[in-house]
Design a protein around this motif. Structure first.
Motif, mmCIF file in Angstrom:
data_model
loop_
_atom_site.group_PDB
_atom_site.id
_atom_site.type_symbol
_atom_site.label_atom_id
_atom_site.label_comp_id
_atom_site.label_asym_id
_atom_site.label_seq_id
_atom_site.Cartn_x
_atom_site.Cartn_y
_atom_site.Cartn_z
ATOM 1 N N ASP A 186 41.700 49.105 48.889
ATOM 2 C CA ASP A 186 40.476 48.511 49.451
ATOM 3 C C ASP A 186 39.530 48.077 48.332
ATOM 4 O OD1 ASP A 186 41.347 48.871 52.060
ATOM 5 O OD2 ASP A 186 40.303 50.783 52.298
ATOM 6 N N ASP A 187 39.405 48.915 47.299
ATOM 7 C CA ASP A 187 38.557 48.563 46.148
ATOM 8 C C ASP A 187 39.082 47.304 45.464
ATOM 9 O OD1 ASP A 187 36.869 50.811 46.514
ATOM 10 O OD2 ASP A 187 38.296 52.063 45.406
ATOM 11 N N PRO A 224 40.178 54.246 42.155
ATOM 12 C CA PRO A 224 40.125 53.051 43.001
ATOM 13 C C PRO A 224 41.275 53.045 44.007
ATOM 14 C CG PRO A 224 40.126 52.476 40.654
ATOM 15 C CD PRO A 224 40.393 53.929 40.757
ATOM 16 N N SER A 225 41.078 52.342 45.080
ATOM 17 C CA SER A 225 42.105 52.220 46.119
ATOM 18 C C SER A 225 42.439 50.742 46.315
ATOM 19 C CB SER A 225 41.593 52.808 47.427
ATOM 20 O OG SER A 225 40.519 52.019 47.917
ATOM 21 N N LYS A 251 36.176 46.681 36.168
ATOM 22 C CA LYS A 251 36.679 47.485 37.287
ATOM 23 C C LYS A 251 38.153 47.191 37.572
ATOM 24 C CE LYS A 251 32.286 48.590 39.281
ATOM 25 N NZ LYS A 251 31.288 48.380 40.290
ATOM 26 N N VAL A 304 38.140 44.318 47.505
ATOM 27 C CA VAL A 304 36.709 44.013 47.358
ATOM 28 C C VAL A 304 36.485 43.251 46.048
ATOM 29 C CG1 VAL A 304 34.438 45.055 46.935
ATOM 30 C CG2 VAL A 304 35.854 45.881 48.823
#
Length: 192
Positions: free
Chosen positions: A169-170, A166-167, A99, A173
């Protein structure tokens, strides 16, 4: 008594004066254009330097550091390290690494709202429509769009429609998940 030579001298003086004024005007215009160009270049360079120092480099460094740590830990576990871990830890690291590899700088870089507002203001003043994309930027967007379409065609992306990029925030995380894995492995690696 006037001689024909007086008239020729007068025309010659007029021509010289006219040429002098044209040359002076041309140099003044060229100097003005050079000054405008130098001013724009100076402001552009200053903006680039600021953006690079305050946004681009720190953000790129952080992404690279987190990706590097995740990849190094995964490689370490894959080589049969003596670090205590479970198969779920390896799977979690694989997922985090994968990711992280999908995140593009353009996904998490904050927009330059001040520059966008200034461009809108400038374009409206000149009665033009706002066009924020250069040819190079448009080409990059097309390549990224193709990448997104290919990702949507994979087995894991089938039936999801348009993939969500994705941002920041992603990214945060994923960074938190990596911190948890590092803690489970009993390692002391600080991600912040």
């Amino acid at each position: 008594m006037d001689s024909p030579w007086d008239e020729e001298v007068s025309n010659e003086s007029y021509n010289r004066e006219s040429q002098w004024q044209k040359i002076a005007s041309d140099f003044t215009n060229a100097g003005y254009r050079d000054g405008i160009t130098a001013g724009k270049e100076g402001v552009l360079q200053e903006g680039f330097d600021s953006g690079f120092a305050n946004t681009g480099a720190p953000l790129g460094r952080e992404i690279g550091r987190i990706r590097g740590i995740a990849s190094a830990l995964l490689a370490l576990l894959s080589k049969g390290s003596s670090i205590p871990h479970s198969p779920s830890t390896t799977n979690e690291l694989r997922d985090i690494s994968f990711k992280l590899s999908e995140i593009r700088f353009s996904d998490i870089c904050p927009p330059d709202l001040e520059a966008e507002a200034h461009a809108r203001e400038h374009m409206q003043a000149e009665g033009e429509e706002l066009v924020m994309d250069s040819e190079e930027l448009e080409d990059r967007k097309q390549v990224e769009s193709l990448e997104d379409m290919l990702a949507g065609m994979s087995a894991s992306g089938a039936g999801r429609g348009k993939p969500q990029r994705p941002s920041m925030d992603d990214f945060n995380v994923l960074k938190s998940r990596l911190e948890v894995v590092i803690g489970q492995m009993g390692l002391q690696i600080h991600l912040s």
